[in-house]
Design an enzyme around this catalytic site. Structure first.
Site, PDB file in Angstrom:
ATOM      1  N   ARG A 141     -15.087 -60.712  64.211  1.00 17.02           N
ATOM      2  CA  ARG A 141     -14.439 -61.964  63.757  1.00 17.02           C
ATOM      3  C   ARG A 141     -15.227 -63.186  64.178  1.00 17.02           C
ATOM      4  O   ARG A 141     -15.453 -63.428  65.366  1.00 17.02           O
ATOM      5  CB  ARG A 141     -13.007 -62.039  64.304  1.00 17.02           C
ATOM      6  CG  ARG A 141     -12.230 -63.273  63.817  1.00 17.02           C
ATOM      7  CD  ARG A 141     -10.742 -63.187  64.157  1.00 17.02           C
ATOM      8  NE  ARG A 141     -10.192 -61.942  63.672  1.00 17.02           N
ATOM      9  CZ  ARG A 141      -9.801 -60.938  64.469  1.00 17.02           C
ATOM     10  NH1 ARG A 141      -9.869 -61.066  65.756  1.00 17.02           N
ATOM     11  NH2 ARG A 141      -9.337 -59.825  63.935  1.00 17.02           N
TER      12      ARG A 141
ATOM     13  N   CYS B   4      -1.684 -63.628  64.544  1.00 14.56           N
ATOM     14  CA  CYS B   4      -1.983 -63.541  65.975  1.00 14.56           C
ATOM     15  C   CYS B   4      -1.221 -64.620  66.724  1.00 14.56           C
ATOM     16  O   CYS B   4      -1.265 -65.795  66.350  1.00 14.56           O
ATOM     17  CB  CYS B   4      -3.472 -63.764  66.218  1.00 14.56           C
ATOM     18  SG  CYS B   4      -4.513 -62.780  65.147  1.00 14.56           S
TER      19      CYS B   4
ATOM     20  N   CYS C 230      -1.257 -73.702  81.831  1.00 14.87           N
ATOM     21  CA  CYS C 230      -1.639 -72.366  82.318  1.00 14.87           C
ATOM     22  C   CYS C 230      -2.226 -72.448  83.729  1.00 14.87           C
ATOM     23  O   CYS C 230      -3.085 -73.285  83.996  1.00 14.87           O
ATOM     24  CB  CYS C 230      -2.652 -71.739  81.362  1.00 14.87           C
ATOM     25  SG  CYS C 230      -3.097 -70.060  81.851  1.00 14.87           S
TER      26      CYS C 230
ATOM     27  N   CYS D 102      -8.513 -55.922  70.706  1.00 17.74           N
ATOM     28  CA  CYS D 102      -9.257 -57.059  70.183  1.00 17.74           C
ATOM     29  C   CYS D 102      -9.879 -57.729  71.394  1.00 17.74           C
ATOM     30  O   CYS D 102      -9.167 -58.332  72.196  1.00 17.74           O
ATOM     31  CB  CYS D 102      -8.317 -58.015  69.445  1.00 17.74           C
ATOM     32  SG  CYS D 102      -9.140 -59.529  68.928  1.00 17.74           S
TER      33      CYS D 102
ATOM     34  N   CYS E 141      -0.754 -59.337  66.169  1.00 15.67           N
ATOM     35  CA  CYS E 141      -1.602 -59.343  67.365  1.00 15.67           C
ATOM     36  C   CYS E 141      -1.024 -60.364  68.334  1.00 15.67           C
ATOM     37  O   CYS E 141      -0.500 -61.394  67.899  1.00 15.67           O
ATOM     38  CB  CYS E 141      -3.033 -59.738  66.971  1.00 15.67           C
ATOM     39  SG  CYS E 141      -4.162 -59.830  68.378  1.00 15.67           S
TER      40      CYS E 141
ATOM     41  N   CYS F 137     -11.162 -73.888  78.774  1.00 15.93           N
ATOM     42  CA  CYS F 137      -9.857 -73.901  78.100  1.00 15.93           C
ATOM     43  C   CYS F 137      -9.067 -75.197  78.267  1.00 15.93           C
ATOM     44  O   CYS F 137      -8.750 -75.617  79.388  1.00 15.93           O
ATOM     45  CB  CYS F 137      -9.013 -72.734  78.584  1.00 15.93           C
ATOM     46  SG  CYS F 137      -7.483 -72.591  77.619  1.00 15.93           S
TER      47      CYS F 137
ATOM     48  N   CYS G 210      -9.853 -71.234  83.661  1.00 18.95           N
ATOM     49  CA  CYS G 210     -10.927 -70.967  82.691  1.00 18.95           C
ATOM     50  C   CYS G 210     -11.594 -72.288  82.277  1.00 18.95           C
ATOM     51  O   CYS G 210     -10.925 -73.178  81.728  1.00 18.95           O
ATOM     52  CB  CYS G 210     -10.360 -70.255  81.467  1.00 18.95           C
ATOM     53  SG  CYS G 210      -9.282 -68.873  81.915  1.00 18.95           S
TER      54      CYS G 210
HETATM   55  N1  SAM Z   1      -3.981 -66.878  78.073  1.00 16.97           N
HETATM   56  C1  SAM Z   1      -4.402 -65.759  77.335  1.00 16.97           C
HETATM   57  C2  SAM Z   1      -5.751 -65.246  77.757  1.00 16.97           C
HETATM   58  O1  SAM Z   1      -6.508 -65.992  78.364  1.00 16.97           O
HETATM   59  O2  SAM Z   1      -6.045 -64.090  77.460  1.00 16.97           O
HETATM   60  C3  SAM Z   1      -4.403 -65.989  75.837  1.00 16.97           C
HETATM   61  C4  SAM Z   1      -4.891 -67.290  75.243  1.00 16.97           C
HETATM   62  S1  SAM Z   1      -6.590 -67.717  75.520  1.00 16.97           S
HETATM   63  C5  SAM Z   1      -6.630 -69.383  74.978  1.00 16.97           C
HETATM   64  C6  SAM Z   1      -7.491 -66.746  74.302  1.00 16.97           C
HETATM   65  C7  SAM Z   1      -8.980 -66.879  74.235  1.00 16.97           C
HETATM   66  O3  SAM Z   1      -9.351 -68.054  73.555  1.00 16.97           O
HETATM   67  C8  SAM Z   1      -9.745 -66.978  75.536  1.00 16.97           C
HETATM   68  O4  SAM Z   1      -9.916 -65.744  76.150  1.00 16.97           O
HETATM   69  C9  SAM Z   1     -11.090 -67.546  75.074  1.00 16.97           C
HETATM   70  O5  SAM Z   1     -11.987 -66.489  74.782  1.00 16.97           O
HETATM   71  C10 SAM Z   1     -10.718 -68.307  73.801  1.00 16.97           C
HETATM   72  N2  SAM Z   1     -10.897 -69.763  73.989  1.00 16.97           N
HETATM   73  C11 SAM Z   1     -10.092 -70.588  74.697  1.00 16.97           C
HETATM   74  N3  SAM Z   1     -10.552 -71.855  74.685  1.00 16.97           N
HETATM   75  C12 SAM Z   1     -11.692 -71.833  73.950  1.00 16.97           C
HETATM   76  C13 SAM Z   1     -12.642 -72.834  73.600  1.00 16.97           C
HETATM   77  N4  SAM Z   1     -12.519 -74.096  74.013  1.00 16.97           N
HETATM   78  N5  SAM Z   1     -13.696 -72.474  72.829  1.00 16.97           N
HETATM   79  C14 SAM Z   1     -13.833 -71.176  72.424  1.00 16.97           C
HETATM   80  N6  SAM Z   1     -12.959 -70.192  72.741  1.00 16.97           N
HETATM   81  C15 SAM Z   1     -11.917 -70.509  73.504  1.00 16.97           C
HETATM   82 FE1  SF4 Z   2      -4.877 -69.775  80.468  1.00 19.66          FE
HETATM   83 FE2  SF4 Z   2      -6.599 -70.766  78.728  1.00 19.66          FE
HETATM   84 FE3  SF4 Z   2      -7.452 -69.120  80.611  1.00 19.66          FE
HETATM   85 FE4  SF4 Z   2      -5.866 -68.170  78.582  1.00 19.66          FE
HETATM   86  S1  SF4 Z   2      -7.936 -69.004  78.420  1.00 19.66           S
HETATM   87  S2  SF4 Z   2      -5.702 -67.726  80.785  1.00 19.66           S
HETATM   88  S3  SF4 Z   2      -4.569 -69.999  78.258  1.00 19.66           S
HETATM   89  S4  SF4 Z   2      -6.565 -71.163  80.949  1.00 19.66           S
END
Ligand code: SAM
Ligand code: SF4
Ligand code: DTB
Length: 330
Positions: free
Chosen positions: A263, A99, A55, A191, A131, A62, A59
């Site tokens: 949730r 989801c 990606c 959500c 979802c 992530c 973040c």
């Molecule tokens: N890329 C899309 C986005 O960012 O909206 C969808 C997937 S993203 C992985 C979905 C959510 O997972 C993120 O917004 C974050 O809140 C949660 N998430 C991701 N990594 C995480 C982690 N290590 N611990 C807790 N929540 C996490």
């Molecule tokens: Fe990409 Fe992870 Fe950020 Fe979603 S949370 S936008 S998958 S880096």
């Protein structure tokens, strides 16, 4: 008697609730819960990563960000058939909501998005709520998802607006809010939630909840995640949160947004059964159910089913139109 649902909560009011004596807080949350939600029912939502890794967003939490060295690799998108097989299995295991997540910054029109629309139609035809969480969306894309029958769109704000820039630099809070508006306008339920344990202050948590609780209508579904600190991400050394902080977040979300499904999301595998039960008592009424979250492990399904049996709770099933409002199994 609790007062009518409010959309004008202030930061200070929310801070006071978040920081109240725990027993008062849980009592108040459970009182609201029983007024607006079925008392002994937990929604089981199954999660599947339909596109893993690579990606472009940064973040900090992530493992799927291409900016971090996690060793996860990048996979191409799953086939429609593979996804629908997983949805069928999830349904057989008792999940009512399916989801689908993709490690995208935003949706691009084309064959991958067409395949997602097909997945949504397929999941809905199984009688499950569908979802997706696909990153940013245009209004037109939200309409196409609505037409395919999408129940809910997950798009987290993650934290309060003031702390956001310390966690993500490749997009703004405004960008997130814009997508949420497109989703809402298309008639898809929202959500939206966040993560605790990223080094944020109590005020940042209150500010996140304030943004959510001043949406009118409130989001139908609010995921509360505890950070899963993954090696190779900038947050790898964050200490685990005290489970009571999750209890406080769930309780406050319940008090502020009485009709929302709250949730208890990522981080549950680090919690004892008793901590999870406290979160349920505080108003959480949904969990991610299945061996895996997106890339990290979740609680085993048999352990979750045993926990529900032990507390005499039932799985929430989707209402006739499988909208976000679910009704308890009779
Ligand atoms: N890329 C899309 C986005 O960012 O909206 C969808 C997937 S993203 C992985 C979905 C959510 O997972 C993120 O917004 C974050 O809140 C949660 N998430 C991701 N990594 C995480 C982690 N290590 N611990 C807790 N929540 C996490
Ligand atoms: Fe990409 Fe992870 Fe950020 Fe979603 S949370 S936008 S998958 S880096
Ligand atoms: C949400 O709030 N939490 C889920 C879901 N929405 C998409 C994701 C949790 C991801 C945890 C880290 C991982 O497994 O990669």
């Amino acid at each position: 008697m609790e007062k009518a649902i409010r959309y004008d909560w202030t930061t200070d009011e929310i801070l006071e609730i978040l920081d109240a004596p725990l027993l008062d807080l849980v009592h108040r949350a459970q009182t609201v819960h029983r007024q607006y939600q079925p008392a002994n029912a937990i929604q089981l939502a199954s999660l599947l990563n339909i596109k893993t890794g690579g990606c472009p967003e940064d973040c900090a939490y992530c493992p799927q960000s291409a900016h971090h060295q996690v060793g996860l690799g990048t996979e191409s998108m799953m086939t429609v058939e593979g996804v629908l097989e997983a949805a069928q299995r999830a349904k057989e295991n008792g999940a009512s909501r399916f989801c689908m997540g993709a490690a995208w910054r935003e949706v691009r029109d084309g064959s991958d998005f067409d395949a997602v629309l097909e997945m949504v139609r397929g999941v809905r035809s199984l009688g499950m709520e569908a979802c997706t969480t696909l990153g940013m969306l245009t209004g037109e894309q939200a309409h196409r998802l609505a037409e395919a029958g999408l129940t809910a769109y997950n798009h987290n704000l993650d934290t309060g607006p003031e702390y956001y820039g310390s966690i993500i630099t490749t997009r703004t809070y405004e960008d997130r809010l814009k997508t949420l508006e497109h989703v809402r306008k298309a008639g898809i339920t929202l959500c939206v939630g966040g993560i605790i344990g990223m080094g944020e202050s109590l005020r940042d948590r209150a500010r996140l909840l304030e943004v959510l609780a001043t949406f009118d209508p409130h989001p139908e579904s609010v995921p509360i995640n505890a950070l899963v600190a993954v090696d190779g991400t900038p947050l790898e050394d964050q200490p685990p949160i005290n489970p009571l902080e999750l209890v406080r977040m769930c309780a406050t979300a319940r008090i502020l947004m009485p009709k929302a499904i709250v949730r208890l999301s990522a981080g549950r595998s680090a919690l004892s059964r008793e901590s999870q039960i406290l979160c349920f008592l505080a108003g959480a009424n949904s969990i991610f159910y299945g061996e895996k979250l997106l890339t990290t492990k979740n609680v085993q399904m048999d352990e979750d089913l045993q926990l529900l049996r032990d507390i005499g709770a039932e799985a929430l099933i989707p209402s006739a139109d499988a909208s976000a409002s679910t009704s308890p199994r009779k």
